[in-house]
Scaffold this motif. Structure first.
Motif, PDB file in Angstrom:
ATOM      1  N   ALA A   1       8.949   3.818  -7.163  1.00 50.61           N
ATOM      2  CA  ALA A   1       9.692   5.063  -7.418  1.00 50.61           C
ATOM      3  C   ALA A   1      10.922   4.709  -8.242  1.00 50.61           C
ATOM      4  O   ALA A   1      12.058   4.914  -7.799  1.00 50.61           O
ATOM      5  CB  ALA A   1      10.070   5.717  -6.105  1.00 50.61           C
ATOM      6  N   CYS A   2      10.694   4.163  -9.429  1.00 48.91           N
ATOM      7  CA  CYS A   2      11.815   3.811 -10.295  1.00 48.91           C
ATOM      8  C   CYS A   2      12.605   5.100 -10.565  1.00 48.91           C
ATOM      9  O   CYS A   2      12.004   6.153 -10.821  1.00 48.91           O
ATOM     10  CB  CYS A   2      11.317   3.185 -11.591  1.00 48.91           C
TER      11      CYS A   2
ATOM     12  N   GLU B   1       3.483  -4.334 -15.242  1.00 53.79           N
ATOM     13  CA  GLU B   1       4.770  -4.237 -14.550  1.00 53.79           C
ATOM     14  C   GLU B   1       5.067  -5.597 -13.921  1.00 53.79           C
ATOM     15  O   GLU B   1       4.175  -6.210 -13.320  1.00 53.79           O
ATOM     16  CB  GLU B   1       4.704  -3.150 -13.462  1.00 53.79           C
TER      17      GLU B   1
ATOM     18  N   CYS C   1       1.136   5.412  -9.050  1.00 49.78           N
ATOM     19  CA  CYS C   1       2.059   4.287  -8.804  1.00 49.78           C
ATOM     20  C   CYS C   1       2.782   4.509  -7.485  1.00 49.78           C
ATOM     21  O   CYS C   1       3.210   5.622  -7.188  1.00 49.78           O
ATOM     22  CB  CYS C   1       3.067   4.222  -9.961  1.00 49.78           C
TER      23      CYS C   1
ATOM     24  N   TYR D   1      14.294   6.468 -12.801  1.00 51.12           N
ATOM     25  CA  TYR D   1      14.292   7.234 -14.055  1.00 51.12           C
ATOM     26  C   TYR D   1      12.908   7.820 -14.366  1.00 51.12           C
ATOM     27  O   TYR D   1      12.726   8.511 -15.352  1.00 51.12           O
ATOM     28  CB  TYR D   1      14.721   6.337 -15.238  1.00 51.12           C
ATOM     29  N   CYS D   2      11.910   7.508 -13.544  1.00 48.79           N
ATOM     30  CA  CYS D   2      10.514   7.734 -13.960  1.00 48.79           C
ATOM     31  C   CYS D   2       9.932   9.032 -13.399  1.00 48.79           C
ATOM     32  O   CYS D   2      10.044   9.314 -12.205  1.00 48.79           O
ATOM     33  CB  CYS D   2       9.673   6.556 -13.482  1.00 48.79           C
TER      34      CYS D   2
ATOM     35  N   VAL E   1      -1.871   3.264 -14.991  1.00 46.84           N
ATOM     36  CA  VAL E   1      -0.449   3.672 -15.013  1.00 46.84           C
ATOM     37  C   VAL E   1       0.414   2.453 -14.681  1.00 46.84           C
ATOM     38  O   VAL E   1       1.424   2.190 -15.317  1.00 46.84           O
ATOM     39  CB  VAL E   1      -0.197   4.804 -13.990  1.00 46.84           C
TER      40      VAL E   1
ATOM     41  N   ARG F   1      14.269  -0.758  -9.722  1.00 50.19           N
ATOM     42  CA  ARG F   1      13.162  -1.617 -10.160  1.00 50.19           C
ATOM     43  C   ARG F   1      13.006  -2.703  -9.104  1.00 50.19           C
ATOM     44  O   ARG F   1      13.970  -3.136  -8.487  1.00 50.19           O
ATOM     45  CB  ARG F   1      13.475  -2.239 -11.536  1.00 50.19           C
TER      46      ARG F   1
HETATM   47  S1  SF4 Z   1       8.291   3.176 -14.242  1.00 55.88           S
HETATM   48 FE1  SF4 Z   1       6.221   2.344 -13.878  1.00 55.88          FE
HETATM   49  S2  SF4 Z   1       6.505   1.172 -11.969  1.00 55.88           S
HETATM   50 FE2  SF4 Z   1       8.243   2.538 -12.066  1.00 55.88          FE
HETATM   51  S3  SF4 Z   1       7.618   4.352 -10.883  1.00 55.88           S
HETATM   52 FE3  SF4 Z   1       7.146   4.750 -13.063  1.00 55.88          FE
HETATM   53  S4  SF4 Z   1       5.000   4.161 -13.308  1.00 55.88           S
HETATM   54 FE4  SF4 Z   1       5.747   3.227 -11.387  1.00 55.88          FE
END
Ligand code: SF4
Length: 427
Positions: A154-155, A230, A151, A157-158, A195, A268
């Motif tokens: 760069a959300c 997404e 992906c 929390y992810c 993903v 987001r």
């Molecule tokens: S939450 Fe989904 S869209 Fe956001 S960085 Fe993670 S994998 Fe990518």
């Protein structure tokens, strides 16, 4: 020798696990259920939540205690550390190499090595993230096809984009060929996974273009399901593709929050108005589709007003089910040490409110489905009763004659059951 795979996390992991099982089956191993005792258990881990990580550790210890040799891989494998002498770790970037492991084990066992020694002596083979191309599936009646990985977002929390890396995709020509091979193998339902599926080749037409090219090549009976979309790359071409009968009326959107303030805080890449637009577009191309979403309770900057805004949005847009996650800060993410998150007590209360809302919304969705004609995939038979999943993602009991596993049928929803499944009379 018995082999099983225990999978945590998303459909992409399930897809990769099935390909691994397929490779073992083709090499002559006996595939057993994920809860059966097995000589070798492959644990395909997930790092999305700390709960998923804890569960992985617990299950690995349990399998070792039961006497199995355990191979650990997946998004959490690199952080698992020393856990038991019967555990061998294959890091995420080398996961696809496991597809070559069965042949290596066979050769190693013939030369007198133990199973554990054979795993430890397994060395690198060159792989790509798209080597997974199973032609048979042990734990599922539908086929899974991985078309995207990684992906570029760069959300905040992810961790998934951290461990999986940049977005990559399988070429369209190769996808069309693999779908054809799955149709030839008798699959009537294929789930496309990734993903971040909607990031598929987004600089050159995206997922919408792929589907619009793929759909005319499908057999009339083939149905596609999209694993999760997404919101940021859901565009007009994708909505256009969703009009096709080949696409089941089931969509899963990781909404996470419907407050612009919270969405911006966690990086987001969409707004509440974009969410409103795509939900209404999806509704306009299908008859009352099952639209589910992920929602995170207690994200940083979520006050009472932002939470209420999210609840109001979910109700107004009539989601059919909510997958609720309490925010848990993940290592290696910008929000790991954030101070502006709600207290845990408040977060947990909000998660509970959302879970109750989910049951209420599902019940309302089910009430609207009574009497409708739907498609349903027959999956398994337990205690003389066939079970399946409808195109619009309802768990179903099937009433009919000569039912076959993996086949799609049409039927009328006759009853809503207490466990939120439906009873369908096949026609
Ligand atoms: S939450 Fe989904 S869209 Fe956001 S960085 Fe993670 S994998 Fe990518």
């Amino acid at each position: 020798m018995d082999v099983s795979v225990y999978t945590l996390g998303c459909r992409l992991n399930q897809c990769e696990s099935e390909s691994i099982l397929d490779a073992f089956r083709k090499a002559g191993f006996n595939i057993v259920g994920e809860n059966d005792l097995s000589d070798l258990v492959i644990v395909n881990t997930c790092t999305v939540t700390s709960k998923a990580e804890q569960k992985a550790r617990r299950m690995i210890r349990l399998f070792c205690k039961q006497g199995s040799v355990v191979l650990v891989t997946g998004c959490y494998a690199d952080s698992i550390g020393e856990i038991d002498s019967k555990v061998v770790v294959v890091p995420l970037v080398k996961k696809a190499a496991i597809l070559s492991l069965p042949l290596h084990i066979n050769t190693a066992l013939e030369s007198g090595m133990s199973l554990l020694e054979s795993l430890k002596s397994f060395s690198d083979v060159k792989t790509t993230p798209f080597d997974y191309a199973a032609s048979s599936f042990s734990y599922h009646s539908r086929a899974y096809l991985k078309i995207q990985d990684g992906c570029d977002n760069a959300c905040a929390y992810c961790r998934v984009h951290v461990v999986r890396g940049k977005s990559q995709f399988l070429e369209e020509k190769e996808i069309i060929e693999r779908v054809k091979a799955l149709e030839d193998a008798g699959f009537e339902e294929i789930v496309l996974t990734g993903v971040n599926l909607t990031m598929y080749n987004h600089e050159d037409g995206g997922l919408g273009k792929l589907l619009l090219d793929l759909i005319p090549t499908l057999l009339p009976t083939t149905r596609l399901r999209l694993s999760s979309m997404e919101p940021d790359h859901i565009d007009d071409a994708l909505i256009e593709a969703c009009k096709s009968e080949h696409l089941h009326p089931h969509f899963h959107i990781p909404v996470q929050s419907a407050s612009d303030k919270v969405l911006q805080r966690v990086d987001r890449k969409y707004s509440k108005s974009h969410l409103e637009k795509i939900i209404s577009q999806l509704r306009s191309v299908k008859d009352d589709p099952f639209i589910a979403c992920d929602v995170i309770a207690g994200l940083p900057s979520e006050g009472e007003a932002e939470f209420e805004e999210t609840v109001e949005f979910l109700k107004r847009n009539q989601f059919a089910a909510l997958h609720v996650f309490p925010f848990s800060p993940r290592p290696d993410t910008p929000l790991f040490k954030t101070k502006d998150k709600p207290e845990e007590r408040v977060r947990d209360e909000r998660a509970q409110i959302l879970r109750e809302l989910s049951t209420e919304l599902t019940q309302k969705y089910l009430d609207r489905q009574l009497g409708k004609t739907v498609e349903v995939l027959a999956e398994n038979r337990k205690a003389g009763l066939w079970h399946g999943t409808t195109g619009n993602y309802l768990k179903a009991h099937l009433i009919g004659e000569n039912i076959e596993r993996g086949k799609l049928y049409k039927g009328v929803i006759k009853k809503i059951n207490q466990d939120l499944s439906v009873t369908i009379n096949l026609i």
